[in-house]
Write a protein that holds these residues in place. Sequence first.
Motif, PDB file in Angstrom:
ATOM      1  N   HIS A 185       0.885  -1.218  -0.103  1.00  0.00           N
ATOM      2  CA  HIS A 185      -0.061  -0.181  -0.122  1.00  0.00           C
ATOM      3  C   HIS A 185       0.781   1.297   0.111  1.00  0.00           C
ATOM      4  O   HIS A 185       0.569   2.168  -0.581  1.00  0.00           O
ATOM      5  CB  HIS A 185      -0.848   0.118   1.262  1.00  0.00           C
ATOM      6  N   GLU A 186       2.107   1.336   0.822  1.00  0.00           N
ATOM      7  CA  GLU A 186       2.907   2.579   0.899  1.00  0.00           C
ATOM      8  C   GLU A 186       3.890   2.503  -0.028  1.00  0.00           C
ATOM      9  O   GLU A 186       4.171   3.670  -0.543  1.00  0.00           O
ATOM     10  CB  GLU A 186       3.413   2.422   2.405  1.00  0.00           C
ATOM     11  N   ALA A 187       3.978   1.548  -0.610  1.00  0.00           N
ATOM     12  CA  ALA A 187       5.069   1.697  -2.033  1.00  0.00           C
ATOM     13  C   ALA A 187       4.613   0.613  -3.000  1.00  0.00           C
ATOM     14  O   ALA A 187       5.249  -0.344  -3.313  1.00  0.00           O
ATOM     15  CB  ALA A 187       6.626   1.271  -1.199  1.00  0.00           C
ATOM     16  N   PRO A 188       3.617   1.305  -3.629  1.00  0.00           N
ATOM     17  CA  PRO A 188       2.959  -0.026  -4.767  1.00  0.00           C
ATOM     18  C   PRO A 188       3.786  -0.143  -5.941  1.00  0.00           C
ATOM     19  O   PRO A 188       3.575  -1.141  -6.663  1.00  0.00           O
ATOM     20  CB  PRO A 188       1.667   0.750  -5.137  1.00  0.00           C
ATOM     21  N   GLU A 189       4.815   0.706  -6.379  1.00  0.00           N
ATOM     22  CA  GLU A 189       5.774   0.407  -7.429  1.00  0.00           C
ATOM     23  C   GLU A 189       6.799  -0.510  -7.075  1.00  0.00           C
ATOM     24  O   GLU A 189       7.539  -0.858  -8.242  1.00  0.00           O
ATOM     25  CB  GLU A 189       6.095   1.546  -8.186  1.00  0.00           C
ATOM     26  N   ASN A 190       6.997  -0.814  -5.931  1.00  0.00           N
ATOM     27  CA  ASN A 190       8.121  -1.822  -5.334  1.00  0.00           C
ATOM     28  C   ASN A 190       7.872  -3.088  -4.952  1.00  0.00           C
ATOM     29  O   ASN A 190       6.778  -3.388  -4.621  1.00  0.00           O
ATOM     30  CB  ASN A 190       8.884  -1.316  -4.132  1.00  0.00           C
ATOM     31  N   LYS A 191       8.719  -4.082  -5.418  1.00  0.00           N
ATOM     32  CA  LYS A 191       8.489  -5.338  -5.246  1.00  0.00           C
ATOM     33  C   LYS A 191       8.808  -5.486  -3.428  1.00  0.00           C
ATOM     34  O   LYS A 191       9.556  -4.719  -3.020  1.00  0.00           O
ATOM     35  CB  LYS A 191       9.361  -6.401  -5.720  1.00  0.00           C
ATOM     36  N   VAL A 192       8.143  -6.407  -2.826  1.00  0.00           N
ATOM     37  CA  VAL A 192       8.191  -6.696  -1.511  1.00  0.00           C
ATOM     38  C   VAL A 192       8.975  -7.982  -1.087  1.00  0.00           C
ATOM     39  O   VAL A 192       8.932  -8.931  -1.528  1.00  0.00           O
ATOM     40  CB  VAL A 192       6.838  -6.948  -0.622  1.00  0.00           C
ATOM     41  N   THR A 193      10.328  -7.874  -0.518  1.00  0.00           N
ATOM     42  CA  THR A 193      11.190  -9.008  -0.094  1.00  0.00           C
ATOM     43  C   THR A 193      11.204  -8.862   1.214  1.00  0.00           C
ATOM     44  O   THR A 193      11.320  -7.968   2.247  1.00  0.00           O
ATOM     45  CB  THR A 193      12.678  -8.818  -0.253  1.00  0.00           C
ATOM     46  N   LEU A 194      10.961 -10.208   1.826  1.00  0.00           N
ATOM     47  CA  LEU A 194      11.129 -10.673   3.221  1.00  0.00           C
ATOM     48  C   LEU A 194      12.318 -11.508   3.452  1.00  0.00           C
ATOM     49  O   LEU A 194      12.500 -12.515   2.653  1.00  0.00           O
ATOM     50  CB  LEU A 194       9.807 -11.431   3.811  1.00  0.00           C
ATOM     51  N   GLU A 195      13.265 -11.376   4.449  1.00  0.00           N
ATOM     52  CA  GLU A 195      14.199 -12.037   4.600  1.00  0.00           C
ATOM     53  C   GLU A 195      13.929 -13.049   5.830  1.00  0.00           C
ATOM     54  O   GLU A 195      13.379 -12.800   6.861  1.00  0.00           O
ATOM     55  CB  GLU A 195      15.299 -11.245   5.251  1.00  0.00           C
ATOM     56  N   ALA A 196      14.074 -14.179   5.388  1.00  0.00           N
ATOM     57  CA  ALA A 196      13.912 -15.428   6.473  1.00  0.00           C
ATOM     58  C   ALA A 196      15.233 -15.953   6.946  1.00  0.00           C
ATOM     59  O   ALA A 196      16.100 -16.207   6.436  1.00  0.00           O
ATOM     60  CB  ALA A 196      13.153 -16.614   5.629  1.00  0.00           C
ATOM     61  N   ASP A 197      15.247 -15.963   8.293  1.00  0.00           N
ATOM     62  CA  ASP A 197      16.324 -16.428   9.304  1.00  0.00           C
ATOM     63  C   ASP A 197      16.484 -18.079   9.269  1.00  0.00           C
ATOM     64  O   ASP A 197      17.422 -18.601   9.706  1.00  0.00           O
ATOM     65  CB  ASP A 197      16.479 -15.724  10.266  1.00  0.00           C
ATOM     66  N   ASN A 198      15.262 -18.723   9.235  1.00  0.00           N
ATOM     67  CA  ASN A 198      15.198 -20.018   9.274  1.00  0.00           C
ATOM     68  C   ASN A 198      13.886 -20.719   8.496  1.00  0.00           C
ATOM     69  O   ASN A 198      13.207 -19.788   8.193  1.00  0.00           O
ATOM     70  CB  ASN A 198      15.262 -20.407  10.819  1.00  0.00           C
ATOM     71  N   LEU A 199      13.944 -21.984   8.525  1.00  0.00           N
ATOM     72  CA  LEU A 199      12.706 -22.546   7.737  1.00  0.00           C
ATOM     73  C   LEU A 199      11.141 -22.254   8.516  1.00  0.00           C
ATOM     74  O   LEU A 199      10.448 -21.951   7.590  1.00  0.00           O
ATOM     75  CB  LEU A 199      13.031 -24.256   8.013  1.00  0.00           C
TER      76      LEU A 199
END
Length: 281
Positions: A185-199
């Motif tokens: 919603h706040e940055a509709p032109e950008n892809k969203v990446t989440l970093e996972a630290d574990n499974l």
Amino acid sequence: MIYFSDKELDDFLLEDIYRGDLTTHALGIEHVAARMLFKRKTAGIVAGIHIAEKLLKKLGIKPYIYVNEGDIVEAGDLLISAEARADQLHQAWKVVQLILEWSCGVAQYTSEMIATAKAINPNAVVACTRKSIPNTRKLATNAILAAGGHIHRQGISETLLVFTNHRHLLDNPEDWQHIVVTLKHEAPENKVTLEADNLAQFEAMLIAEPDIIQLDKFSPEEVKQALALLASSQKKITLSVAGGVNKHNIADYAKLGISLFITSAPYYAPPEDIKVIIEKQ
């Protein structure tokens, strides 16, 4: 081509020549007409050429350029020659040599990583992080692009990448769906990446369906498990691997089917030797 301002070029030069060349002056050879040659000692890729050209011109030296950024050359090939007075050439010598050596080193390492990954997965992308040596990021960017690499992010204003340290400050740090919806919603032109630290984190993130999940310091076996979880979820999410990825282990991840590799390893590659010869005209 990446633009380098006059100030940036002056900073490179002034680090070494702020009081002139004492040895050349003491020997009385300042006004000798001379020629300087730059050659790559070993075969490989070249980078930093257009920066070297600009540095030479800044000192009133006439350069002749024989290669382009990203060219593959043989051992001993001539990269640049230059003509001027001896004092001008000696002021340029070490600065230009160091720019070429370090740039070629970064480009060579990047090129080798890409070649290893693409031999297994033709769609592989090697992208370098912002964890560069201080004050070298722009030079490194030029070298990485010359080698066919990509830039993961130049700085924190470019992309959306949620780390655990961001989530620590949220009221509901495990509410992945809220995080993704907020960012879209706040940055509709950008892809969203989440970093996972574990499974466990990775599996919980799948429900929110971010554009990319970055697997931080996952072993090949853990990546294999993550890919299986993604397949069973039927979500359209890109996986990237980050943290410790280098030219020695990138093949292990490429064999699993990963296409996006996030790395800072090229920044710390050893420089490539550039031989410099200064002689009378």
